[in-house]
Motif scaffolding. Structure first.
Motif, PDB file in Angstrom:
ATOM      1  N   MET A  50      43.875  40.088  58.459  1.00  0.00           N
ATOM      2  CA  MET A  50      44.800  39.620  57.430  1.00  0.00           C
ATOM      3  C   MET A  50      44.393  38.232  56.933  1.00  0.00           C
ATOM      4  O   MET A  50      44.430  37.963  55.740  1.00  0.00           O
ATOM      5  N   GLN A  51      43.997  37.361  57.849  1.00  0.00           N
ATOM      6  CA  GLN A  51      43.566  36.022  57.450  1.00  0.00           C
ATOM      7  C   GLN A  51      42.296  36.106  56.617  1.00  0.00           C
ATOM      8  O   GLN A  51      42.143  35.388  55.624  1.00  0.00           O
ATOM      9  N   GLY A  52      41.377  36.995  57.023  1.00  0.00           N
ATOM     10  CA  GLY A  52      40.148  37.186  56.252  1.00  0.00           C
ATOM     11  C   GLY A  52      40.436  37.742  54.874  1.00  0.00           C
ATOM     12  O   GLY A  52      39.824  37.329  53.884  1.00  0.00           O
ATOM     13  N   ASN A  53      41.388  38.668  54.784  1.00  0.00           N
ATOM     14  CA  ASN A  53      41.758  39.228  53.490  1.00  0.00           C
ATOM     15  C   ASN A  53      42.385  38.173  52.594  1.00  0.00           C
ATOM     16  O   ASN A  53      42.133  38.146  51.386  1.00  0.00           O
ATOM     17  N   GLN A  54      43.194  37.304  53.169  1.00  0.00           N
ATOM     18  CA  GLN A  54      43.811  36.242  52.382  1.00  0.00           C
ATOM     19  C   GLN A  54      42.746  35.282  51.849  1.00  0.00           C
ATOM     20  O   GLN A  54      42.788  34.879  50.694  1.00  0.00           O
ATOM     21  N   ALA A  55      41.765  34.953  52.682  1.00  0.00           N
ATOM     22  CA  ALA A  55      40.681  34.069  52.231  1.00  0.00           C
ATOM     23  C   ALA A  55      39.888  34.732  51.112  1.00  0.00           C
ATOM     24  O   ALA A  55      39.553  34.090  50.108  1.00  0.00           O
TER      25      ALA A  55
END
Length: 95
Positions: A50-55
């Motif tokens: 999720m953090q990677g997708n947000q970035a």
């Protein structure tokens, strides 16, 4: 007399069934613990995704701004070129 001769056979059978049930419950508890650990690890991995997708989403949003800026810059440069063409003087030698 031994202890088993004073206990009725149906109670001995019931005790054996309860021991087996306890063993199964303990095995089930251990499997549930392993399953919980697995799901906790999976949850951590999903949090990372999720953090990677947000970035990635932030980068893509920035690219839209970059392309818009490039487009505006090109239009501004074209307008400047056209303005220079209109206002430039042509010198014709007379002598």
């Amino acid at each position: 007399m031994s202890a088993s001769s004073t206990v009725p056979p149906y109670l001995l059978q019931r005790m054996a069934e309860k021991k087996q049930e306890l063993e199964h419950l303990l095995a089930l508890r251990q499997l549930a613990s392993h399953l919980q650990t697995h799901f906790d690890e999976l949850s951590d991995k999903f949090d990372g995704l999720m953090q990677g997708n947000q970035a990635t989403s932030n980068v893509l949003e920035n690219w839209a701004s970059v392309f818009r800026t490039i487009d505006l810059t090109e239009k501004f440069a074209q307008d400047q070129d056209q303005e220079q063409e209109r206002s430039s003087l042509v010198r014709i030698p007379t002598a």
